[in-house]
Design an enzyme around this catalytic site. Structure first.
Site, PDB file in Angstrom:
ATOM      1  N   GLY A 117       0.835  -1.205   0.000  1.00 52.96           N
ATOM      2  CA  GLY A 117       0.000   0.000   0.000  1.00 52.96           C
ATOM      3  C   GLY A 117       0.866   1.249   0.000  1.00 52.96           C
ATOM      4  O   GLY A 117       0.531   2.263   0.611  1.00 52.96           O
ATOM      5  N   GLY A 132      -0.431   4.916  -0.923  1.00 55.47           N
ATOM      6  CA  GLY A 132      -1.458   5.571  -0.119  1.00 55.47           C
ATOM      7  C   GLY A 132      -0.911   6.724   0.700  1.00 55.47           C
ATOM      8  O   GLY A 132       0.288   7.035   0.655  1.00 55.47           O
ATOM      9  N   GLN A 133      -1.806   7.344   1.476  1.00 57.73           N
ATOM     10  CA  GLN A 133      -1.439   8.548   2.238  1.00 57.73           C
ATOM     11  C   GLN A 133      -0.247   8.280   3.167  1.00 57.73           C
ATOM     12  O   GLN A 133       0.697   9.064   3.213  1.00 57.73           O
ATOM     13  CB  GLN A 133      -2.641   9.029   3.068  1.00 57.73           C
ATOM     14  CG  GLN A 133      -2.384  10.367   3.756  1.00 57.73           C
ATOM     15  CD  GLN A 133      -3.329  10.644   4.924  1.00 57.73           C
ATOM     16  OE1 GLN A 133      -4.079   9.778   5.352  1.00 57.73           O
ATOM     17  NE2 GLN A 133      -3.296  11.862   5.419  1.00 57.73           N
ATOM     18  N   ASP A 149       2.141  -1.772  -4.377  1.00 54.82           N
ATOM     19  CA  ASP A 149       0.761  -1.292  -4.340  1.00 54.82           C
ATOM     20  C   ASP A 149       0.003  -1.958  -5.487  1.00 54.82           C
ATOM     21  O   ASP A 149       0.636  -2.465  -6.423  1.00 54.82           O
ATOM     22  CB  ASP A 149       0.737   0.245  -4.506  1.00 54.82           C
ATOM     23  CG  ASP A 149      -0.547   0.877  -3.973  1.00 54.82           C
ATOM     24  OD1 ASP A 149      -0.506   1.501  -2.908  1.00 54.82           O
ATOM     25  OD2 ASP A 149      -1.609   0.724  -4.636  1.00 54.82           O
ATOM     26  N   TYR A 195     -15.294  -0.308   9.058  1.00 56.34           N
ATOM     27  CA  TYR A 195     -13.845  -0.128   9.204  1.00 56.34           C
ATOM     28  C   TYR A 195     -13.391  -0.451  10.628  1.00 56.34           C
ATOM     29  O   TYR A 195     -12.434  -1.193  10.852  1.00 56.34           O
ATOM     30  CB  TYR A 195     -13.522   1.327   8.848  1.00 56.34           C
ATOM     31  CG  TYR A 195     -12.086   1.737   9.016  1.00 56.34           C
ATOM     32  CD1 TYR A 195     -11.090   1.236   8.175  1.00 56.34           C
ATOM     33  CD2 TYR A 195     -11.721   2.676   9.987  1.00 56.34           C
ATOM     34  CE1 TYR A 195      -9.778   1.647   8.323  1.00 56.34           C
ATOM     35  CE2 TYR A 195     -10.412   3.084  10.130  1.00 56.34           C
ATOM     36  CZ  TYR A 195      -9.443   2.566   9.287  1.00 56.34           C
ATOM     37  OH  TYR A 195      -8.146   2.983   9.431  1.00 56.34           O
TER      38      TYR A 195
HETATM   39  N1  SER Z   1      -8.434   8.416   9.660  1.00 54.06           N
HETATM   40  C1  SER Z   1      -9.219   7.236   9.520  1.00 54.06           C
HETATM   41  C2  SER Z   1     -10.497   7.509   8.856  1.00 54.06           C
HETATM   42  O1  SER Z   1     -10.963   8.620   8.950  1.00 54.06           O
HETATM   43  C3  SER Z   1      -9.481   6.627  10.864  1.00 54.06           C
HETATM   44  O2  SER Z   1      -8.464   5.741  11.150  1.00 54.06           O
HETATM   45  O3  SER Z   1     -11.055   6.633   8.272  1.00 54.06           O
END
Ligand code: SER
Length: 321
Positions: free
Chosen positions: A9, A12-13, A35, A143
């Site tokens: 990954g 990603g950020q 990635d 999540y």
């Molecule tokens: N920064 C994440 C989100 O906003 C939380 O871990 O999904």
């Protein structure tokens, strides 16, 4: 043994910034970025890049062998907002991606594994202020459920299979080198671009939504520090609470007005508001401080200053082209 890192990954950020920082430390050739994306961003084009899905167990296994990887940072995940839109894929990626790396570590192909958890493991009945390390955890987002289950898997593999896995519950991460995507805390990055470019921002969270946040530099340092710490110092094998600063959108707007006095903020809360409402205001990270010497550097004022300076430079450079 010579350290050789694989970042999963890496586009990603967090992945981009972690790849850059680890390459500074270990040398570009010792850090393999990977990635699902076909091509890698210019910021990490100075070293090896492999197109790889963490869900492809055999391909992942082969990369570990080919590059003689010793440590893995498994940063591939769907974040909170995107996970609500695609729960089945969020579960598949966030869970199977983790289990693949845990199983490869169990096989002896990974010596050290870093996997990120999140403040999203907490839920509506968790104590909201200074949330303790050990407390009620009742996440009500897809999540958060995946991250809490992941924490339990990490501890299970550490205890039952002696896997050396380390994890942090990241707060919202604020950086200027890479763009966030699909998170509830993303507003706190977007706001800086809009404030500098247009002087206005419409926030998708309400003005008084307090959330734990952290400057990306701090998060990267924490990630590298916990991974490098001697194994006996890592006493928590689920995931460590980690804290930087906490602020509301209205407070962040006030900090930005110190630099851009005419900055205007409006509010149009959407489905992300209920995710944010279920998360803590602030986090107690004593255990990280005690066990492996963590301390944060950026408070809200320092974070705002850094973001305004760096994004200002970035926008000027783009406009000058
Ligand atoms: N920064 C994440 C989100 O906003 C939380 O871990 O999904």
């Amino acid at each position: 043994m010579q350290r050789k890192a694989l970042i999963i990954g890496a586009c990603g950020q967090i992945g981009i910034e972690l790849t850059m920082a680890l390459r500074q430390k270990l040398g570009a050739e010792s850090v393999v970025a990977s990635d699902v994306k076909e091509t890698c961003p210019p910021a990490i084009a100075d070293g090896p890049y492999v197109q790889l899905s963490v869900l492809d167990f055999d391909a992942l296994r082969q990369v570990l062998i080919t590059y003689q990887i010793t440590e893995v940072y498994n940063m591939a995940a769907l974040l909170s907002a995107t996970s609500e839109k695609n729960p089945a894929f969020a579960w598949e990626l966030n869970m199977n991606g983790l289990l693949h790396t845990l199983n490869l570590a169990k096989e002896g192909l990974i010596q050290r594994l870093f996997w990120p958890s999140s403040i999203a493991v907490f839920g509506p009945t968790t104590p909201r202020q200074n949330t303790p390390q050990d407390t009620i955890m009742d996440p009500n987002s897809v999540y958060g459920i995946s991250k809490l289950a992941g924490e339990r898997w990490c501890e299970y593999y550490a205890q039952k299979h002696q896997v050396d896995v380390r994890s942090l519950r990241y707060p919202g991460l604020i950086g200027y080198r890479s763009a966030p995507g699909g998170g509830t805390t993303d507003y706190a990055v977007d706001i800086f671009y809009k404030a500098i470019e247009t002087g206005q921002y419409e926030c998708f969270l309400g003005p008084n939504t307090m959330l734990p946040m952290m400057m990306m530099e701090d998060a990267i340092r924490a990630t590298i520090d916990i991974t490098e710490a001697p194994a006996e110092q890592i006493k928590i094998r689920s995931s460590y609470n980690l804290a930087g600063c906490s602020f509301t959108p209205a407070e962040l707007a006030e900090h930005i007005r110190l630099y851009i006095p005419a900055f205007e903020m409006t509010y149009a809360p959407d489905f992300r508001q209920s995710l944010a409402d279920s998360w803590p205001d602030s986090i107690d990270d004593q255990r990280a401080r005690q066990d492996w010497g963590w301390s944060h550097a950026f408070d809200t004022a320092a974070l705002t200053k850094k973001m305004i300076e760096e994004i200002g430079l970035k926008i000027n450079a783009t406009n000058a082209k």
